[in-house]
Design a protein around this motif. Structure first.
Motif, PDB file in Angstrom:
ATOM      1  N   TYR C 128     -35.475  78.463 -54.638  1.00 35.18           N
ATOM      2  CA  TYR C 128     -35.179  77.085 -54.359  1.00 35.18           C
ATOM      3  C   TYR C 128     -33.881  76.823 -54.859  1.00 35.18           C
ATOM      4  O   TYR C 128     -33.485  75.799 -54.587  1.00 35.18           O
ATOM      5  CB  TYR C 128     -36.196  76.150 -55.096  1.00 35.18           C
ATOM      6  N   GLY C 129     -33.345  77.277 -55.894  1.00 38.73           N
ATOM      7  CA  GLY C 129     -32.158  77.283 -56.338  1.00 38.73           C
ATOM      8  C   GLY C 129     -30.954  77.364 -55.312  1.00 38.73           C
ATOM      9  O   GLY C 129     -30.076  76.477 -55.046  1.00 38.73           O
ATOM     10  N   ILE C 130     -31.263  78.638 -54.534  1.00 37.64           N
ATOM     11  CA  ILE C 130     -30.345  78.985 -53.508  1.00 37.64           C
ATOM     12  C   ILE C 130     -30.479  77.878 -52.581  1.00 37.64           C
ATOM     13  O   ILE C 130     -29.480  77.440 -51.759  1.00 37.64           O
ATOM     14  CB  ILE C 130     -30.595  80.424 -52.860  1.00 37.64           C
ATOM     15  N   LEU C 131     -31.833  77.545 -51.893  1.00 41.82           N
ATOM     16  CA  LEU C 131     -31.971  76.719 -51.047  1.00 41.82           C
ATOM     17  C   LEU C 131     -31.436  75.228 -51.153  1.00 41.82           C
ATOM     18  O   LEU C 131     -30.442  74.817 -50.372  1.00 41.82           O
ATOM     19  CB  LEU C 131     -33.406  76.353 -50.587  1.00 41.82           C
ATOM     20  N   ILE C 132     -31.427  74.664 -52.255  1.00 42.94           N
ATOM     21  CA  ILE C 132     -30.916  73.342 -52.529  1.00 42.94           C
ATOM     22  C   ILE C 132     -29.260  73.450 -52.689  1.00 42.94           C
ATOM     23  O   ILE C 132     -28.717  72.558 -52.099  1.00 42.94           O
ATOM     24  CB  ILE C 132     -31.451  73.066 -53.871  1.00 42.94           C
ATOM     25  N   SER C 133     -28.748  74.456 -53.143  1.00 44.84           N
ATOM     26  CA  SER C 133     -27.201  74.735 -53.294  1.00 44.84           C
ATOM     27  C   SER C 133     -26.601  74.860 -51.907  1.00 44.84           C
ATOM     28  O   SER C 133     -25.645  74.422 -51.368  1.00 44.84           O
ATOM     29  CB  SER C 133     -27.045  75.810 -54.025  1.00 44.84           C
ATOM     30  N   TRP C 134     -27.532  75.521 -51.210  1.00 42.49           N
ATOM     31  CA  TRP C 134     -26.968  75.584 -49.654  1.00 42.49           C
ATOM     32  C   TRP C 134     -26.786  74.363 -49.010  1.00 42.49           C
ATOM     33  O   TRP C 134     -26.041  73.986 -48.217  1.00 42.49           O
ATOM     34  CB  TRP C 134     -27.994  76.762 -48.932  1.00 42.49           C
ATOM     35  N   TYR C 135     -27.889  73.609 -49.181  1.00 43.59           N
ATOM     36  CA  TYR C 135     -28.027  72.407 -48.718  1.00 43.59           C
ATOM     37  C   TYR C 135     -26.989  71.285 -49.096  1.00 43.59           C
ATOM     38  O   TYR C 135     -26.272  70.767 -48.202  1.00 43.59           O
ATOM     39  CB  TYR C 135     -29.387  71.659 -48.913  1.00 43.59           C
ATOM     40  N   PHE C 136     -26.860  71.241 -50.355  1.00 44.34           N
ATOM     41  CA  PHE C 136     -25.592  70.490 -50.879  1.00 44.34           C
ATOM     42  C   PHE C 136     -24.244  71.014 -50.466  1.00 44.34           C
ATOM     43  O   PHE C 136     -23.382  70.195 -49.960  1.00 44.34           O
ATOM     44  CB  PHE C 136     -25.713  70.314 -52.258  1.00 44.34           C
ATOM     45  N   ALA C 137     -24.148  72.405 -50.170  1.00 44.69           N
ATOM     46  CA  ALA C 137     -22.843  72.960 -49.981  1.00 44.69           C
ATOM     47  C   ALA C 137     -22.455  72.704 -48.373  1.00 44.69           C
ATOM     48  O   ALA C 137     -21.293  72.313 -47.844  1.00 44.69           O
ATOM     49  CB  ALA C 137     -22.675  74.466 -50.174  1.00 44.69           C
ATOM     50  N   THR C 138     -23.710  72.578 -47.865  1.00 48.81           N
ATOM     51  CA  THR C 138     -23.494  72.193 -46.062  1.00 48.81           C
ATOM     52  C   THR C 138     -22.929  70.764 -46.066  1.00 48.81           C
ATOM     53  O   THR C 138     -22.187  70.538 -45.313  1.00 48.81           O
ATOM     54  CB  THR C 138     -24.854  72.343 -45.467  1.00 48.81           C
ATOM     55  N   ILE C 139     -23.566  69.672 -46.902  1.00 51.50           N
ATOM     56  CA  ILE C 139     -23.253  68.437 -46.922  1.00 51.50           C
ATOM     57  C   ILE C 139     -21.798  68.427 -47.254  1.00 51.50           C
ATOM     58  O   ILE C 139     -20.948  67.486 -46.545  1.00 51.50           O
ATOM     59  CB  ILE C 139     -24.034  67.372 -47.828  1.00 51.50           C
ATOM     60  N   TYR C 140     -21.426  69.078 -48.368  1.00 53.35           N
ATOM     61  CA  TYR C 140     -20.083  68.811 -48.774  1.00 53.35           C
ATOM     62  C   TYR C 140     -19.066  69.568 -47.498  1.00 53.35           C
ATOM     63  O   TYR C 140     -17.841  69.019 -47.482  1.00 53.35           O
ATOM     64  CB  TYR C 140     -19.771  69.843 -50.104  1.00 53.35           C
ATOM     65  N   TYR C 141     -19.372  70.493 -46.954  1.00 55.03           N
ATOM     66  CA  TYR C 141     -18.596  71.040 -45.934  1.00 55.03           C
ATOM     67  C   TYR C 141     -18.475  70.052 -44.824  1.00 55.03           C
ATOM     68  O   TYR C 141     -17.278  70.072 -44.317  1.00 55.03           O
ATOM     69  CB  TYR C 141     -19.612  72.484 -45.437  1.00 55.03           C
ATOM     70  N   LEU C 142     -19.320  69.476 -44.408  1.00 55.95           N
ATOM     71  CA  LEU C 142     -19.434  68.232 -43.325  1.00 55.95           C
ATOM     72  C   LEU C 142     -18.545  67.288 -43.600  1.00 55.95           C
ATOM     73  O   LEU C 142     -17.536  66.923 -42.921  1.00 55.95           O
ATOM     74  CB  LEU C 142     -20.798  68.124 -43.018  1.00 55.95           C
ATOM     75  N   LEU C 143     -18.709  66.818 -44.986  1.00 49.68           N
ATOM     76  CA  LEU C 143     -17.793  65.906 -45.603  1.00 49.68           C
ATOM     77  C   LEU C 143     -16.450  66.159 -45.450  1.00 49.68           C
ATOM     78  O   LEU C 143     -15.608  65.485 -44.991  1.00 49.68           O
ATOM     79  CB  LEU C 143     -18.291  65.423 -46.782  1.00 49.68           C
ATOM     80  N   ASN C 144     -16.168  67.357 -45.743  1.00 53.88           N
ATOM     81  CA  ASN C 144     -14.951  67.898 -45.899  1.00 53.88           C
ATOM     82  C   ASN C 144     -14.108  68.002 -44.520  1.00 53.88           C
ATOM     83  O   ASN C 144     -12.919  67.671 -44.164  1.00 53.88           O
ATOM     84  CB  ASN C 144     -14.717  69.404 -46.774  1.00 53.88           C
ATOM     85  N   LEU C 145     -15.056  68.499 -43.546  1.00 57.42           N
ATOM     86  CA  LEU C 145     -14.325  68.689 -42.308  1.00 57.42           C
ATOM     87  C   LEU C 145     -14.196  67.645 -41.473  1.00 57.42           C
ATOM     88  O   LEU C 145     -13.304  67.355 -40.676  1.00 57.42           O
ATOM     89  CB  LEU C 145     -15.526  69.354 -41.456  1.00 57.42           C
ATOM     90  N   TRP C 146     -15.058  66.286 -41.931  1.00 57.83           N
ATOM     91  CA  TRP C 146     -14.763  64.929 -41.361  1.00 57.83           C
ATOM     92  C   TRP C 146     -13.801  64.307 -42.161  1.00 57.83           C
ATOM     93  O   TRP C 146     -13.217  63.165 -41.661  1.00 57.83           O
ATOM     94  CB  TRP C 146     -16.068  64.030 -41.063  1.00 57.83           C
TER      95      TRP C 146
END
Lengths: 330, 116, 152
Positions: C128-146
């Protein structure tokens, strides 16, 4: 409907009782062998359990002066997965084997079934055995033994020991005079940390049915000994009976007795061997010296598994009862 | 001074965890997982970095730090604007601790049998 | 005897929790372990002159080693019964779960026993540590992209 059966042909012939130092604190004079640790002489927990069981059975056979071939049936059960410990011991005999699982109520269930077989005159000598070991059951039902978990104060600890009893139709001083089979009850709870309170429901149900069928009250018995109710469960059961107007001074719990004053064992002892360790050493001795003449043994069990509780299924509980009386010399 | 700050922070968080353990039906495993998720979330909002600056080892000794380290390395991957880098980078900073813990646990289990 | 009456009786007869003692010991033991961690960190930084990242790694592995050795000597579970959350929340709890689970599996051999059960208790932490970190990193990635940059 066949719940309570009166018997006339079933006697306790001999018992073999083996345990470790911690259980022997209050039972020492009456145990056949006392081991230093739950491993006995083995490497792993299961080796210790099997060794204690073989020793208990040898003592029972020697005291009865019977050999393996004189037995007509053997009944056994314990807490290991698929009762493999009991079955592996049964392979050492050439007698018909009935394996039973009733968690901590196995001992009385086995004696009850053996009594009915003897009553129907289908056998002469039946061996009943059960054992329990802290390491084996802790791993299956809770966590590894060295895991750092803070257990709640209402949890019980499994006793380490084995008991073997030979029942026969030959007359001896202790007679099994009646048996009452319990029913499986849904306790409507998932609380594995306080199984004593849950099993008190089953003990109450079976005891009331026995008292009604035999038209007696609690005070007509010298002792009513319950199985694994622990400090918490026994006070719940006593309170429930008081509400019904019963006199509860002669009710005790084997789990509370066996680990009395031992803080490390939390609320008390439990396991299939808990009730037999106390009953077939201390209590039988008191009956032979006529201190107790009429005794009830109520073994309680909680029939859950680690998986079923995780799947949010309620814990079923059960209690079986047997009545022992001291036969007068004729 | 850093010793006192570490003591107070870790003590308070453990006190909170003990309260949750006493008053709810959550088991130990649930609570530890919950705190890892909290650690990763605090890290996402840039709060956990500041906590480490003030409380030093109080914050790095707890399992919440594990969530923080996982997020920080995943963030390094996300910053490169290549989505696959998230997966490649995510376990890089925690690999040291977990590998050491596994190796030590295995060596110990080869030497010693379980005792009650 | 109705079920509600039974529940009342259970509530009355259940012994009181040792709340104050548990909270006090959790606070003290959690704090002590963190202080030990700080001690090891300062030792590595100032006396052994390790760089920053290695010092903090050193502190971490000292705590892990301490917990594993205490588990091997069977002191850890007695301490944990006393201290509660003060022992399971720091990294000592993680190390203890790995060591105790793998020790327990020894009777079934290397593969089915030790290897299969080592992560039976700590697995959810890693998953669950990996899952939640991946989730937040995806949000960060998308925000960065836009091009949205709420924080640096």
């Amino acid at each position: 409907m066949g719940i309570n059966i009166k018997l006339d042909n079933c006697y306790i012939y001999s018992c073999g009782v083996v345990a470790t130092k911690e259980e022997a604190l209050h039972l020492s004079d009456y145990l056949d062998i006392v081991h230093d640790s739950l491993f006995a002489d083995g490497k792993y927990y299961v080796d210790g359990e099997k060794q204690m069981l073989i020793e208990a059975i040898s003592f029972a056979l020697t005291k009865a002066q019977l050999s393996k071939d004189d037995l007509d049936f053997i009944l056994g059960g314990d807490l290991s997965n698929q009762i493999t410990t009991s079955t592996e011991i049964a392979t050492l005999f050439e007698t018909s084997y009935l394996g039973l699982f009733s968690a901590c109520a196995t001992s009385v269930e086995a004696i009850n079934i053996a009594s009915i077989i003897l009553e129907g005159k289908k056998a002469k000598n039946i061996l009943v055995y059960t054992s329990s070991n802290y390491g084996v059951s802790e791993r299956q039902f809770r966590y590894p033994t060295t895991y750092g978990i803070q257990k709640k104060q209402t949890c019980t600890t499994t006793v380490n020991g084995a008991v073997a009893i030979i029942l026969s139709s030959k007359k001896t001083k202790i007679k099994v005079s009646a048996v009452t089979f319990g029913r499986a009850i849904d306790s409507l709870s998932l609380n594995v940390n306080d199984m004593g309170s849950l099993m008190a429901i089953a003990a109450f149900d079976t005891l009331k049915k026995h008292l009604k069928a035999s038209e007696t009250n609690c005070k007509d018995y010298d002792l009513i000994l319950t199985g694994d109710l622990s400090k918490v469960g026994i006070s719940v059961l006593k309170q429930m009976l008081k509400e019904e107007g019963e006199d509860v001074d002669n009710i005790s719990d084997a789990g509370e007795l066996i680990y009395k004053d031992n803080e490390k064992k939390l609320a008390g002892g439990s396991g299939p061997a808990c009730l037999p360790l106390v009953a077939f050493s201390l209590i039988i001795n008191k009956m032979e010296s006529s201190e107790y003449k009429k005794v009830l043994l109520i073994a309680t069990g909680s029939l859950h598994s680690k998986v079923s509780v995780a799947q949010q299924h309620n814990i079923p509980v059960i209690a079986h009862l047997l009545e022992l009386i001291k036969e007068e010399e004729k | 001074m850093t010793y006192l700050m570490s003591f107070l922070f870790a003590g308070t968080v453990c006190l909170l965890a003990q309260l949750i353990y006493e008053f709810t039906k959550l088991t130990q495993g649930h609570i530890v997982t919950l705190f890892v998720i909290i650690g990763a979330s605090l890290s996402f909002f840039n709060i956990y970095d500041k906590i480490i600056e003030i409380f030093h080892s109080g914050a790095t000794s707890l399992i919440m730090n594990y969530g923080h380290m996982l997020y920080q390395s995943a963030k390094i991957g996300a910053k490169t604007n290549d989505y696959f880098q998230i997966f490649i980078e995510i376990m890089k900073s925690t690999s040291g601790l977990v590998s050491y813990a596994i190796i030590l646990a295995l060596i110990i289990s080869f030497i010693k049998r379980p005792r009650p | 005897m109705t079920y509600t009456k039974y529940q009342e009786i259970v509530k009355k007869e259940t012994p009181k929790k040792k709340l104050a003692q548990h909270l006090l010991f959790a606070f003290i033991s959690g704090g002590l372990i963190a202080t030990l961690g700080e001690l090891f960190y300062n030792f590595a930084l100032n006396i052994l002159h390790f760089p920053l990242e290695e010092s903090s790694f050193f502190a971490g592995i000292c705590l892990v080693s301490l917990a594993s050795i205490l588990t091997m000597l069977t002191f850890h579970n007695d301490l944990a019964q006393l201290c509660g959350a003060g022992m399971f929340l720091p990294t000592t709890g993680f190390a203890n779960s790995l060591t105790s689970a793998s020790m327990e599996g020894r009777s079934e051999g290397l593969i089915q026993g030790i290897g299969a059960s080592i992560f039976s208790l700590a697995g959810s932490v890693i998953c669950y540590g990996i899952l939640i970190s991946w989730y937040f990193a995806t949000i960060y990635y998308l925000l960065n992209l836009w091009g949205i940059n709420i924080w640096a």
